[in-house]
Design an enzyme around this catalytic site. Sequence first.
Site, short mmCIF file in Angstrom:
data_model
loop_
_atom_site.label_atom_id
_atom_site.label_comp_id
_atom_site.label_asym_id
_atom_site.label_seq_id
_atom_site.Cartn_x
_atom_site.Cartn_y
_atom_site.Cartn_z
CB SER A 94 -22.06 49.31 -12.12
OG SER A 94 -22.78 48.26 -11.52
CB THR A 95 -19.08 48.54 -7.68
OG1 THR A 95 -17.94 48.74 -8.52
CG2 THR A 95 -18.63 47.63 -6.55
CG HIS A 96 -24.77 49.43 -9.28
ND1 HIS A 96 -25.53 50.18 -10.15
CD2 HIS A 96 -23.92 50.31 -8.71
CE1 HIS A 96 -25.13 51.44 -10.11
NE2 HIS A 96 -24.16 51.55 -9.25
CG ASN A 97 -20.98 43.42 -7.41
OD1 ASN A 97 -20.60 44.58 -7.49
ND2 ASN A 97 -20.39 42.44 -8.02
CG ASN B 152 -29.13 44.96 -9.42
OD1 ASN B 152 -29.68 45.90 -8.84
ND2 ASN B 152 -27.83 44.91 -9.64
#
Lengths: 243, 589
Positions: free
Chosen positions: B514-517, B555
């Site tokens: 994902s691009t949930h950095n 996160n």
Amino acid sequence: MLLQKPTTRRKFLLGSLLALPLSDLVFKGLTAAQAAEMAAPELADYKPIFFSSDEWQFILAATDRLIPAGGNGKAPGALETNVPIFIDQQLHSPEFGDEIYMQGPFDVHAPATMGYQIPFTPQQMYHTGIKLVNQWTQSSYQKAFHELTLEEKDAVLTKVNKNDGIDFAALGEPNLKASQFFSQLLADTKHGYLADPMYGGNKGMKAWIAIGFPGARASFTEWVKQHNVPYPLGPVSIMGERA
Amino acid sequence: MAQITKKEVDVVVCGLGWAGSLMSIELALAGLEVRALERGGERDYPEFAYPKPADEYAYNVRNKVFATPKEVAVTVRYNMDQTALPTRKWGAFAPGTGVGGAGMHWTAVLIRPTPTDIKLKTYVDQAYKPGILQEDMRVMDFPFTWDEIEPYYTKFEKICGQSGNTGNLRGQILEGGDPFEGPRSEPYPLPALEDTLNNVMFKEAATKLGYHPFPNPSACVSRAWKNPYGNTIAPCNYCGYCSKYPCLNYSKASPQTAVMDALKRMPNFSYEVHAEVVKVVLHDDQKTAKGVIYYDVDGNEVFQPAKIVVLSSFQLYNVRLMLLSGIGKPYNPITEEGVVGRNYAFLSNGGATLFFKDKNFNSFATAGATGQMFNDISPGNFDGPGLGFLGGAKIHSSQATGTPMAAALPKGTPSWGMGYKEGLEQWYNHSMKISITTTCQSYRDIYLDLDPHYTDHRGLPLLRMTFNWKENELKLQQHLKGIVGNIAKELNPDSMSMSFLPMGADFDLTKYVSTHNVGGAVMGDNPKTSALNKYLQSWDVHNVFVPGGNAFPQNFQANPTDTIGAITLMAAQAIKEHYLKNPGPLVQA
């Protein structure tokens, strides 16, 4: 030869109708998809713009083994769907591979989990990979890859895929593995098979028809509630062809 | 090229995704002159009108609306002793670009974390005996209470037209929603999206096993919606092109659909595209910024003076810009001094793919956010302490796309040749997924800094990421494997494949997660351990605000966009109410 076919009604039609725009072809009583398929170039007549003629022979032969014609089911092969034309046109386009960060130094021995770490653009990978595979088949079989039997081609591609028995380093290229070239070729072949026909492959949307994908229809407000019922309509393309 | 100095504005906003567009409209509505600078290009309606986005090759394979690694690669290594290598192609994550940023092509799952997620350190201190968790873990609380942030979630969800089922309305648990959600002051603005076949099957199996599934909360709106800015978002038509695609139906809440249409009409707002901000310029005392330097489309170096600087680009690039500008002290993982770069976190995914000969999923008839999920396995909702790890996951069955290049094939299907072709024809449209999206904790030696070897096209250092999986996250994966396996068995597929990280796994940069950095410039109560205060204001340079996923101290299992929207709106409110009257630190250290 792979691409020699008898003259067909289809080819006759193509010859006489090719000069007409797509919309006029539809008026001649053909469906939009039939018209689009006819307007698509014939693979045998296509002049590659990226590949040399030797490289082109390799691409025709290799993609034919990666997605062969025939078999059970109705899915066509890579050659029937103009996959080589897709690959040739993509590699010729200035954007293809231009997104890659290419500043060195390169650590070609990095673990595979670190991703693409080779000093090659996809275009360079094709030129080098084809040259080295042909070099290897010349020394092992005294033939270019495209001259091998089907079984021999499959055996060679398996070696290339698995880096097993074909060592690009031993052939003079330490910075590229055979499997890296194979991965690029296989990915591009599948993309050409399944992409919208406007990119040159998936001729006549036949790959989509075979698997039941409706293409760019892109509106299913009522259909989303129909569970476990096969969708009844054939695909449409971005240019508006229907099948 | 020429050096140009522009007229001073009240606010310069660097990056025009969700955070930048929300900050722009809120501050412009307060009467300030706002100027936004966007590194990427314009993204306007004609570019993504039907049928253009219905193109898997362009958008999903060639990443048509993403930033390119050539422009904004980062470098990655597993530990402090290694030389990092650049992300030459995107793999595990893929940052967006252009007006709208990643908010234009997101999947639009719009969900809140739980009250426990935002007070994770407090939960750990209460629930875990000392010594159970890894010594190098560095979890923190968000610096606000649930009651403080809740109105801003509500506001952002109205801006988006959040669709779903309410689970907890002011403490009352409601049937059909998430019983574990924090109390909401208002119900969801719109009803849930329609369920696809996989959703129904997953929901039944999960319910039978005692879990509490609910429809994915979504910003692909289920009904036409007029939002508080006066923008109308059209009902989703389940086109099947969502995650990684701009919305061809104007149905997915995005900065364009939800904010920009109104914002562009405001005379005190302007923006410039292909404007690449490279530095925030500070006054000599380093306490305030005087503006930013950017390169315009013609390559001119431009100085844009501003009274307030908002850094609202993607998480990684906000951190990089702070490091390049000398805002806040860079983090040192040995001494643990410094704040910029600390508490970076990513997340993991995984799951099972189930194949059914006799089931036709019509997987192309879907919205990105279509799905059912349950939150029973998130921190505080199950016996994490007894199992020896911290964290959890949302477990879900989504049908994010049904495009053919993304089709799953059963284990053992050849990757090429006749077997591949026949497998594709036989199995396309006959599979469903059960997936996990996990938490990821932050650690002493997981961080961001500037790379000493690799540079961008202007010769500036790339951002370096030091990240690998820790035992805690891998133990969590193993626990989730059991749960997903049980649900899958309940569904009794013809065949099935599982994908979970084994103990000892390294971070694999080649597979999209994902691009949930998140993290790297986190919000907190203590300037020794956080770069920003609760209003996303730099502790060190008080007229710099940094909204984005960078502010998360670790996160959580919920997707980040709802929280990015909420904290940005809370910061904007604080600027309007307090900072403008009395510029200076909004929180005393």
